[in-house]
Design an enzyme around this catalytic site. Structure first.
Site, PDB file in Angstrom:
ATOM      1  N   TYR A 122       4.725 -28.550  22.779  1.00 52.09           N
ATOM      2  CA  TYR A 122       5.293 -27.345  23.397  1.00 52.09           C
ATOM      3  C   TYR A 122       4.389 -26.125  23.184  1.00 52.09           C
ATOM      4  O   TYR A 122       3.823 -25.966  22.102  1.00 52.09           O
ATOM      5  CB  TYR A 122       6.673 -27.039  22.785  1.00 52.09           C
ATOM      6  CG  TYR A 122       7.307 -25.825  23.415  1.00 52.09           C
ATOM      7  CD1 TYR A 122       7.963 -25.921  24.624  1.00 52.09           C
ATOM      8  CD2 TYR A 122       7.204 -24.568  22.813  1.00 52.09           C
ATOM      9  CE1 TYR A 122       8.517 -24.812  25.233  1.00 52.09           C
ATOM     10  CE2 TYR A 122       7.761 -23.450  23.412  1.00 52.09           C
ATOM     11  CZ  TYR A 122       8.413 -23.574  24.622  1.00 52.09           C
ATOM     12  OH  TYR A 122       8.953 -22.468  25.220  1.00 52.09           O
ATOM     13  N   TRP A 124       2.709 -22.215  25.282  1.00 52.74           N
ATOM     14  CA  TRP A 124       2.328 -21.486  26.496  1.00 52.74           C
ATOM     15  C   TRP A 124       0.869 -21.651  26.876  1.00 52.74           C
ATOM     16  O   TRP A 124       0.484 -21.322  28.001  1.00 52.74           O
ATOM     17  CB  TRP A 124       2.674 -20.001  26.313  1.00 52.74           C
ATOM     18  CG  TRP A 124       4.048 -19.692  26.790  1.00 52.74           C
ATOM     19  CD1 TRP A 124       5.210 -20.261  26.355  1.00 52.74           C
ATOM     20  CD2 TRP A 124       4.416 -18.740  27.806  1.00 52.74           C
ATOM     21  NE1 TRP A 124       6.268 -19.720  27.042  1.00 52.74           N
ATOM     22  CE2 TRP A 124       5.820 -18.789  27.929  1.00 52.74           C
ATOM     23  CE3 TRP A 124       3.698 -17.860  28.603  1.00 52.74           C
ATOM     24  CZ2 TRP A 124       6.515 -17.983  28.830  1.00 52.74           C
ATOM     25  CZ3 TRP A 124       4.390 -17.057  29.500  1.00 52.74           C
ATOM     26  CH2 TRP A 124       5.789 -17.128  29.611  1.00 52.74           C
TER      27      TRP A 124
HETATM   28  N1  LIG Z   1      12.080 -16.449  15.425  1.00 49.79           N
HETATM   29  C1  LIG Z   1      11.771 -16.629  16.700  1.00 49.79           C
HETATM   30  N2  LIG Z   1      10.913 -17.601  17.060  1.00 49.79           N
HETATM   31  C2  LIG Z   1      10.594 -17.782  18.352  1.00 49.79           C
HETATM   32  C3  LIG Z   1      11.134 -16.940  19.346  1.00 49.79           C
HETATM   33  C4  LIG Z   1      12.039 -15.917  18.958  1.00 49.79           C
HETATM   34  O1  LIG Z   1      12.569 -15.156  19.782  1.00 49.79           O
HETATM   35  N3  LIG Z   1      12.307 -15.779  17.623  1.00 49.79           N
HETATM   36  N4  LIG Z   1      10.777 -17.127  20.662  1.00 49.79           N
HETATM   37  C5  LIG Z   1      10.434 -18.492  21.048  1.00 49.79           C
HETATM   38  C6  LIG Z   1       9.891 -18.575  22.411  1.00 49.79           C
HETATM   39  S1  LIG Z   1      10.863 -17.922  23.678  1.00 49.79           S
HETATM   40  C7  LIG Z   1       8.722 -19.202  22.712  1.00 49.79           C
HETATM   41  S2  LIG Z   1       8.324 -19.481  24.366  1.00 49.79           S
HETATM   42  C8  LIG Z   1       7.851 -19.742  21.650  1.00 49.79           C
HETATM   43  C9  LIG Z   1       6.346 -19.558  21.969  1.00 49.79           C
HETATM   44  O2  LIG Z   1       5.612 -20.427  21.202  1.00 49.79           O
HETATM   45  P1  LIG Z   1       4.155 -20.923  21.663  1.00 49.79           P
HETATM   46  O3  LIG Z   1       4.110 -21.052  23.139  1.00 49.79           O
HETATM   47  O4  LIG Z   1       3.814 -22.116  20.850  1.00 49.79           O
HETATM   48  O5  LIG Z   1       3.259 -19.686  21.208  1.00 49.79           O
HETATM   49  P2  LIG Z   1       1.794 -19.262  21.647  1.00 49.79           P
HETATM   50  O6  LIG Z   1       1.330 -18.285  20.632  1.00 49.79           O
HETATM   51  O7  LIG Z   1       1.785 -18.839  23.074  1.00 49.79           O
HETATM   52  O8  LIG Z   1       0.973 -20.614  21.456  1.00 49.79           O
HETATM   53  C10 LIG Z   1       0.023 -21.048  22.349  1.00 49.79           C
HETATM   54  C11 LIG Z   1      -1.170 -21.593  21.570  1.00 49.79           C
HETATM   55  O9  LIG Z   1      -2.056 -22.207  22.500  1.00 49.79           O
HETATM   56  C12 LIG Z   1      -3.392 -21.824  22.206  1.00 49.79           C
HETATM   57  N5  LIG Z   1      -4.161 -21.934  23.451  1.00 49.79           N
HETATM   58  C13 LIG Z   1      -4.346 -21.002  24.418  1.00 49.79           C
HETATM   59  N6  LIG Z   1      -5.077 -21.504  25.426  1.00 49.79           N
HETATM   60  C14 LIG Z   1      -5.360 -22.779  25.096  1.00 49.79           C
HETATM   61  C15 LIG Z   1      -6.085 -23.824  25.748  1.00 49.79           C
HETATM   62  O10 LIG Z   1      -6.602 -23.682  26.846  1.00 49.79           O
HETATM   63  N7  LIG Z   1      -6.140 -25.040  25.115  1.00 49.79           N
HETATM   64  C16 LIG Z   1      -5.571 -25.255  23.904  1.00 49.79           C
HETATM   65  N8  LIG Z   1      -5.685 -26.465  23.353  1.00 49.79           N
HETATM   66  N9  LIG Z   1      -4.893 -24.272  23.252  1.00 49.79           N
HETATM   67  C17 LIG Z   1      -4.780 -23.065  23.850  1.00 49.79           C
HETATM   68  C18 LIG Z   1      -3.279 -20.430  21.659  1.00 49.79           C
HETATM   69  O11 LIG Z   1      -4.411 -20.108  20.875  1.00 49.79           O
HETATM   70  C19 LIG Z   1      -1.958 -20.516  20.862  1.00 49.79           C
HETATM   71  O12 LIG Z   1      -2.182 -20.877  19.528  1.00 49.79           O
HETATM   72  O13 LIG Z   1       8.160 -19.098  20.390  1.00 49.79           O
HETATM   73  C20 LIG Z   1       9.523 -19.229  20.061  1.00 49.79           C
HETATM   74  N10 LIG Z   1       9.742 -18.781  18.689  1.00 49.79           N
HETATM   75  N1  LIG Z   2       5.014  -8.830  25.430  1.00 51.96           N
HETATM   76  C1  LIG Z   2       5.614 -10.041  25.419  1.00 51.96           C
HETATM   77  N2  LIG Z   2       6.482 -10.367  26.394  1.00 51.96           N
HETATM   78  C2  LIG Z   2       7.094 -11.584  26.363  1.00 51.96           C
HETATM   79  C3  LIG Z   2       6.809 -12.548  25.378  1.00 51.96           C
HETATM   80  C4  LIG Z   2       5.886 -12.168  24.354  1.00 51.96           C
HETATM   81  O1  LIG Z   2       5.606 -12.949  23.427  1.00 51.96           O
HETATM   82  N3  LIG Z   2       5.310 -10.928  24.403  1.00 51.96           N
HETATM   83  N4  LIG Z   2       7.393 -13.787  25.425  1.00 51.96           N
HETATM   84  C5  LIG Z   2       7.941 -14.225  26.722  1.00 51.96           C
HETATM   85  C6  LIG Z   2       8.840 -15.355  26.590  1.00 51.96           C
HETATM   86  S1  LIG Z   2       8.150 -16.897  26.377  1.00 51.96           S
HETATM   87  C7  LIG Z   2      10.181 -15.264  26.728  1.00 51.96           C
HETATM   88  S2  LIG Z   2      11.137 -16.673  26.677  1.00 51.96           S
HETATM   89  C8  LIG Z   2      10.849 -13.987  26.934  1.00 51.96           C
HETATM   90  C9  LIG Z   2      12.013 -13.841  25.963  1.00 51.96           C
HETATM   91  O2  LIG Z   2      12.950 -12.959  26.436  1.00 51.96           O
HETATM   92  P1  LIG Z   2      14.081 -12.493  25.430  1.00 51.96           P
HETATM   93  O3  LIG Z   2      14.508 -13.624  24.594  1.00 51.96           O
HETATM   94  O4  LIG Z   2      15.148 -11.830  26.212  1.00 51.96           O
HETATM   95  O5  LIG Z   2      13.250 -11.443  24.569  1.00 51.96           O
HETATM   96  P2  LIG Z   2      13.428 -10.848  23.093  1.00 51.96           P
HETATM   97  O6  LIG Z   2      12.437  -9.764  22.982  1.00 51.96           O
HETATM   98  O7  LIG Z   2      13.356 -11.929  22.083  1.00 51.96           O
HETATM   99  O8  LIG Z   2      14.889 -10.272  23.101  1.00 51.96           O
HETATM  100  C10 LIG Z   2      15.260  -9.211  23.956  1.00 51.96           C
HETATM  101  C11 LIG Z   2      16.125  -8.221  23.210  1.00 51.96           C
HETATM  102  O9  LIG Z   2      17.403  -8.770  22.917  1.00 51.96           O
HETATM  103  C12 LIG Z   2      17.972  -7.970  21.890  1.00 51.96           C
HETATM  104  N5  LIG Z   2      18.951  -8.759  21.163  1.00 51.96           N
HETATM  105  C13 LIG Z   2      18.714  -9.648  20.178  1.00 51.96           C
HETATM  106  N6  LIG Z   2      19.878 -10.210  19.771  1.00 51.96           N
HETATM  107  C14 LIG Z   2      20.850  -9.660  20.519  1.00 51.96           C
HETATM  108  C15 LIG Z   2      22.268  -9.818  20.581  1.00 51.96           C
HETATM  109  O10 LIG Z   2      22.869 -10.625  19.883  1.00 51.96           O
HETATM  110  N7  LIG Z   2      22.928  -9.066  21.502  1.00 51.96           N
HETATM  111  C16 LIG Z   2      22.312  -8.186  22.331  1.00 51.96           C
HETATM  112  N8  LIG Z   2      23.046  -7.527  23.209  1.00 51.96           N
HETATM  113  N9  LIG Z   2      20.981  -8.010  22.276  1.00 51.96           N
HETATM  114  C17 LIG Z   2      20.272  -8.727  21.399  1.00 51.96           C
HETATM  115  C18 LIG Z   2      16.815  -7.538  21.010  1.00 51.96           C
HETATM  116  O11 LIG Z   2      16.945  -6.162  20.689  1.00 51.96           O
HETATM  117  C19 LIG Z   2      15.590  -7.858  21.843  1.00 51.96           C
HETATM  118  O12 LIG Z   2      14.664  -6.781  21.928  1.00 51.96           O
HETATM  119  O13 LIG Z   2       9.945 -12.918  26.714  1.00 51.96           O
HETATM  120  C20 LIG Z   2       8.710 -13.104  27.397  1.00 51.96           C
HETATM  121  N10 LIG Z   2       7.969 -11.853  27.360  1.00 51.96           N
HETATM  122 MO   LIG Z   3       9.821 -18.328  25.688  1.00 54.11          MO
END
Ligand SMILES: Nc1nc2c(c(=O)[nH]1)N[C@H]1C(S)=C(S)[C@@H](COP(=O)(O)OP(=O)(O)OC[C@H]3O[C@@H](n4cnc5c(=O)[nH]c(N)nc54)[C@H](O)[C@@H]3O)O[C@H]1N2
Ligand SMILES: Nc1nc2c(c(=O)[nH]1)N[C@H]1C(S)=C(S)[C@@H](COP(=O)(O)OP(=O)(O)OC[C@H]3O[C@@H](n4cnc5c(=O)[nH]c(N)nc54)[C@H](O)[C@@H]3O)O[C@H]1N2
Ligand SMILES: [Mo]
Length: 780
Positions: A122, A124
């Protein structure tokens, strides 16, 4: 033929700036005097700074220069080893490393079988349709190893992806073809945003994005008189342009707030009975619960006030305001990334149904709008390039966030979507394009899980904590070092991604690595189909060109496309998708749910018999319980200076840290209780672990809540310890590794409880970006 705009862009390319794209926006780049320069796409009305992480990152010491193998694995062979993440690395030549890995893959494939390989991988990765690491690794494992155990759903929306098909229908259509930003700008009268729609989040769109439209759309809507109401513990979750009213709620309490609103609508006769009757099933069952007839507790505004921290009269006033208006209810991903995360997603739909606006322009229900810039857009009218992964010979899978459970409990059962399933016994984990030490919860538990493996293989461009825990680390190129096609089904710009720099050190494309490995497993030809990278790009481009031609539109040849600075694809009309069609004619266009309608009560879910996800939206109590030792709720949300952990060593990400640490946000009144001032270093802790962070104070956060974004690289002060202090500020040393419910088993990383204190000790150095020192002993 090239139009004049494209010709103009070609001239720009001659200045040395070549087009490229990323998950956070299209841009162009050039090398000048050894320095990388980047500038955002010229048509983007609201570009962001995340691209500014590229220049310092390109040649940063955190990049991986050559293949490395962990000493313990090299000397003792595959097997469980507590030293993962604590051991030395030995540099090897590509040939040596690939020979070892080819043998190990063959050993597992031919011994335990491909069902012992976990290749979910998993993450991005990078934009670019061909070098998309997930597609590459899955295709490789399918063709060369007979398949792999995969993961389903995402960390983004682990609970809604399972819930929504039961109660609304198609998840993709709900998120990607529903109420758009254009409709909000023109039609909405009230937007009630649970969890907000922070601009920091819509900077990002997986694949590519050429125009960031969210700020402009909210500005236009507000200027027209649309009211935005933000329900969130953080004020910054809607931008200034929305001029929003802020209802600061206790995290994890949204379901109760929604119920309080619907209870008010019902008792004042303001719910849309005709809509509920015609378009939904199960309202009567839910209404009895809402009114307290089944459990003796009416879910009225006073009840909701006590649970949410929002005053009862504010809840009543809000309900009255919503009534009779073109109201849009939005629910963010974050709400469902918590224990019982299914409930606010389901209850949000019920609230929107009670308001009767679903299917109308600018009204109804939109899940995840604003979380990512590919939501709230139009769909392209022609397909964009995709790289085929071929067939997976293994049928087994896990819900993605159950990885540590799987490794720690092989052979044990768990519940998922009405099934009792068994965790497979995994010997080898192969990752390319993801960072579990970023995305997974309870990292000290994850370390124990990884210690059990025979072998962990990682392709990475930099020394992430995941790479440091691997046995075999293979250096891959960064996007700017290779050519590709950038595209996203919800963005019209197809981007020729030109390389601007040579590969770092001995880094190679994932494709080249897998091709050479496939050769060792007797599958090179099947994997490559005899194509070079450029031939693949031409091959992947062809279906798009054919679809353009079939539609009677200009259909540039690959050569013309490649010489352009990007080609604008036609888009579909903004037609409201399947919810509009359903409203217009429910008989002809039933929803793809068992009843063909919106399911306020789901017989299917009820039949699963899960106490943590009953048959209709239910208040199941708070997602966490603060106590004396951990009195604060921690919000671990998305970072604004980077995408997840990517390029955390870049200049933009580094510049917004404090003394090298990620910055947490606290309310000044809470800080005072602990003698904490602006700019201090704090320590956050609970039973699972502890981390350091900088701190900033603002009254824009609810009292009792601390926010620390994800993405600072895990940096253990002493990796030999069982629960080392992370000195950099990775909140996943604190979060809990449990599923949302037995229904969906989604990630619950958003919320946990912590204690806070000022950190007065000697500040340990940041070492996360220093590569491991290669062991000088020659390879065995
Ligand atoms: N506590 C907490 N944890 C969370 C979340 C949260 O809200 N709270 N959010 C979650 C969410 S929504 C998401 S989507 C995940 C994201 O989790 P990930 O998608 O695992 O996070 P990234 O940092 O985007 O990891 C991508 C990795 O791919 C590498 N990479 C980039 N390009 C390439 C390439 O071309 N080839 C290879 N082999 N590697 C490459 C980058 O260096 C990086 O280390 O995290 C989750 N974790
Ligand atoms: N710059 C940037 N943008 C991103 C990403 C990133 O890593 N960097 N990750 C991308 C990815 S993979 C995803 S999936 C999306 C994630 O999209 P989301 O999951 O919606 O993003 P978050 O920033 O984790 O959360 C949004 C807001 O929800 C609020 N929140 C948290 N808990 C609660 C709650 O219980 N109730 C209410 N009402 N609000 C709450 C927090 O204040 C937080 O700022 O973002 C995407 N956009
Ligand atoms: Mo995500």
């Amino acid at each position: 033929m090239l139009d004049s705009k494209t010709a103009e862009r070609n001239r720009e390319t001659e200045t040395g700036f070549a087009p490229h794209t990323s998950h956070w926006g299209a841009f162009s780049a050039r090398m000048r005097a050894g320095e990388l320069e980047v500038r955002p796409h010229e048509d983007d009305p609201d570009p962001n700074q995340i691209i500014q992480n590229f220049p310092a990152a390109l040649r940063h010491r955190a990049r991986i220069a050559r293949p490395m193998v962990r000493r313990g694995w090299l000397e003792n062979g595959p097997g469980a080893d507590e030293r993962r993440g604590r051991d030395e690395f030995v540099p090897l030549s590509w040939n040596e490393a690939l020979d070892l890995l080819g043998k190990e893959l063959a050993r597992v494939r031919d011994g335990a079988g491909p069902g012992a390989i976990f290749g979910g991988s998993y993450g991005w990765a990078s934009a670019g349709r061909f070098h998309h690491a997930q597609s590459q690794i899955h295709r490789f494992l399918n063709i060369a190893c007979g398949g792999y155990v995969k993961s389903v759903n995402s960390y983004s929306s682990g609970s809604s992806q399972v819930l929504i098909p039961h109660i609304i229908g198609d998840y993709e259509g709900l998120t990607k073809r529903n109420v758009t930003w254009e409709q909000i700008a023109e039609h909405s009268e009230i937007v009630l945003a649970f969890g907000g729609m922070a601009l920091k989040n819509s900077m990002v769109a997986g694949g590519s994005v050429s125009k960031h439209v969210e700020r402009g759309a909210m500005r236009r809507a507000a200027e027209r008189g649309c009211d935005f109401v933000l329900v969130s513990p953080l004020r910054v979750d809607l931008p200034d342009e929305a001029k929003a009213e802020w209802l600061s709620c206790i995290p994890g309490s949204d379901t109760a707030l929604m119920m309080g609103i619907v209870h008010t609508l019902v008792t004042e006769g303001k719910h849309d009975r005709a809509f509920l009757e015609r378009f939904t099933v199960g309202w009567p069952v839910f209404e009895r619960y809402l009114l307290g007839e089944t459990d003796g507790q009416p879910k009225n505004a006073a009840w909701a006030a006590a649970l949410t921290g929002v005053a009862a009269d504010a809840i009543v006033a809000l309900a009255r305001r919503l009534h009779g208006k073109r109201t849009l209810v939005t629910v963010s991903h974050s709400l469902q990334r918590a224990v019982h995360g299914e409930q606010p997603v389901w209850m949000g739909m019920v609230l929107a149904a009670a308001l009767g606006q679903i299917g109308l322009p600018g009204g109804g229900y939109n899940y995840a709008l604003g979380a990512i810039a590919y939501y709230g857009r139009r769909y392209n009218a022609v397909p964009v390039p995709t790289f085929s992964q071929e067939k997976n010979g293994v049928r087994d899978y896990i819900p993605v966030a159950r990885i540590a459970d799987m490794l720690l409990h092989p052979g044990e059962t768990y519940r998922y979507n009405g099934q009792t399933r068994v965790y497979p016994e995994i010997k080898l984990v192969y990752w390319a394009g993801g960072n579990p030490f970023h995305h997974h919860q309870d990292l000290n538990r994850l370390r124990k899980a990884f210690a059990r493996l025979d072998t962990l293989v990682v392709h990475e461009l930099a020394w992430t904590a995941t790479a440091r825990h691997a046995d075999i680390v293979l250096p891959c190129t960064m996007t700017l070092e290779r050519e590709d096609i950038g595209a996203n089904s919800n963005d019209p710009l197809l981007v020729p991604m030109h390389p601007v720099a040579a590969p770092y050190g001995e880094a190679r494309d994932d494709y080249a690595i897998f091709a050479d490995l496939a050769e060792r497993l007797g599958a090179r030809e099947a994997f490559t189909e005899g194509r070079s990278v450029r031939q693949w790009l031409e091959h992947l481009y062809e279906p798009t060109r054919e679809a353009l031609a079939a539609a009677g539109l200009p259909a540039p040849s690959f050569t013309e496309f490649w010489a352009s600075k990007g080609y604008l694809l036609p888009q579909q009309p903004d037609d409201g998708g399947y919810l509009r069609a359903f409203r217009d004619d429910p008989g002809a266009n039933p929803l793809p749910t068992p009843s063909g309608r919106l399911e306020i009560y789901s017989e299917t879910i009820a039949s699963f018999g899960e106490s943590d996800c009953p048959g209709h939206p239910t208040w199941l109590g708070p997602a966490y319980v603060p106590d004396k030792t951990t009195p604060y709720v921690l919000i671990a949300n998305q970072p604004r200076t980077r995408l997840h952990s990517q390029l955390d060593f870049g200049a933009h990400s580094s510049a917004l840290k404090h003394r090298g640490r990620e910055v947490a946000t606290m309310h000044p009144d809470d800080a005072k209780l602990h003698g904490i001032s602006e700019g201090d270093i704090i320590q956050l802790s609970n039973e699972r672990g502890a981390c350091l962070a900088g701190v900033t104070l603002t009254d824009g956060i609810r009292r009792g809540v601390i926010q620390l974004p994800t993405g600072a690289w895990y940096d253990p002060a002493d990796p030999q310890e069982d629960k080392p202090l992370c000195v950099h500020g990775n909140p996943n040393v604190l979060t809990r590794d449990i599923g949302t419910s037995a229904l969906a088993q989604g990630c619950t990383g958003q919320l946990t409880t912590v204690q806070v204190q000022r950190f007065d000790g000697n500040l340990p150095p940041i070492q996360a970006f220093d590569p491991p020192i290669p062991s000088d002993t020659a390879a065995a």
